[in-house]
Design a protein around this motif. Sequence first.
Motif, PDB file in Angstrom:
ATOM      1  N   MET A   1       0.843  -1.194   0.000  1.00 44.50           N
ATOM      2  CA  MET A   1       0.000   0.000   0.000  1.00 44.50           C
ATOM      3  C   MET A   1       0.880   1.247   0.000  1.00 44.50           C
ATOM      4  N   LYS A   2       0.503   2.218  -0.776  1.00 42.68           N
ATOM      5  CA  LYS A   2       1.266   3.463  -0.844  1.00 42.68           C
ATOM      6  C   LYS A   2       0.989   4.312   0.390  1.00 42.68           C
ATOM      7  N   ARG A   3       1.980   5.038   0.795  1.00 43.31           N
ATOM      8  CA  ARG A   3       1.854   5.945   1.936  1.00 43.31           C
ATOM      9  C   ARG A   3       2.069   7.373   1.480  1.00 43.31           C
ATOM     10  N   GLY A   4       1.729   8.323   2.326  1.00 44.37           N
ATOM     11  CA  GLY A   4       2.006   9.723   2.020  1.00 44.37           C
ATOM     12  C   GLY A   4       0.915  10.380   1.213  1.00 44.37           C
ATOM     13  N   ALA A   5       1.305  11.079   0.164  1.00 44.32           N
ATOM     14  CA  ALA A   5       0.381  11.911  -0.615  1.00 44.32           C
ATOM     15  C   ALA A   5      -0.720  11.109  -1.287  1.00 44.32           C
ATOM     16  N   ASP A   6      -0.470   9.841  -1.647  1.00 45.48           N
ATOM     17  CA  ASP A   6      -1.468   9.036  -2.338  1.00 45.48           C
ATOM     18  C   ASP A   6      -2.540   8.490  -1.408  1.00 45.48           C
ATOM     19  N   VAL A   7      -2.278   8.435  -0.120  1.00 46.71           N
ATOM     20  CA  VAL A   7      -3.271   7.918   0.822  1.00 46.71           C
ATOM     21  C   VAL A   7      -4.460   8.863   0.846  1.00 46.71           C
ATOM     22  N   ARG A   9      -6.339   9.614  -1.770  1.00 40.58           N
ATOM     23  CA  ARG A   9      -6.564  10.279  -3.059  1.00 40.58           C
ATOM     24  C   ARG A   9      -7.950   9.959  -3.598  1.00 40.58           C
ATOM     25  N   LEU A  10      -8.349   8.712  -3.588  1.00 42.88           N
ATOM     26  CA  LEU A  10      -9.656   8.333  -4.098  1.00 42.88           C
ATOM     27  C   LEU A  10     -10.770   8.907  -3.223  1.00 42.88           C
ATOM     28  N   ARG A  11     -10.523   8.982  -1.927  1.00 41.89           N
ATOM     29  CA  ARG A  11     -11.497   9.599  -1.028  1.00 41.89           C
ATOM     30  C   ARG A  11     -11.706  11.066  -1.404  1.00 41.89           C
ATOM     31  N   ARG A  12     -10.628  11.762  -1.757  1.00 46.61           N
ATOM     32  CA  ARG A  12     -10.744  13.165  -2.177  1.00 46.61           C
ATOM     33  C   ARG A  12     -11.467  13.296  -3.517  1.00 46.61           C
ATOM     34  N   VAL A  13     -11.238  12.353  -4.423  1.00 47.34           N
ATOM     35  CA  VAL A  13     -11.941  12.356  -5.716  1.00 47.34           C
ATOM     36  C   VAL A  13     -13.440  12.204  -5.488  1.00 47.34           C
ATOM     37  N   ILE A  14     -13.822  11.257  -4.647  1.00 47.23           N
ATOM     38  CA  ILE A  14     -15.243  11.052  -4.348  1.00 47.23           C
ATOM     39  C   ILE A  14     -15.825  12.316  -3.722  1.00 47.23           C
TER      40      ILE A  14
END
Length: 78
Positions: A1-7, A9-14
């Motif tokens: 699982m990616k950490r940092g800025a990508d965590v 990201r999909l939640r922000r898109v939604i």
Amino acid sequence: MKRGADVGRLRRVIAQNVRRLRKAQGFSQEGFADACGLHRTYIGAIERAERNVSVDNIERMADALGLEGWELLRSSAT
């Protein structure tokens, strides 16, 4: 699982898609929550990317907006 800025990201898109599409259809948060069968404060938390939304609730919101659920997950949902 990616950490940092990508965590999250999909939640922000939604969050961005729900807010933009809700407003475009003239829904208040309360009216949209009623149409989805969800609570207004929950919708607000989704739009602020504070909540990890279940697939079932993505489907409820998409139905209320007249969309397919996957459309809320796209970076450029229309």
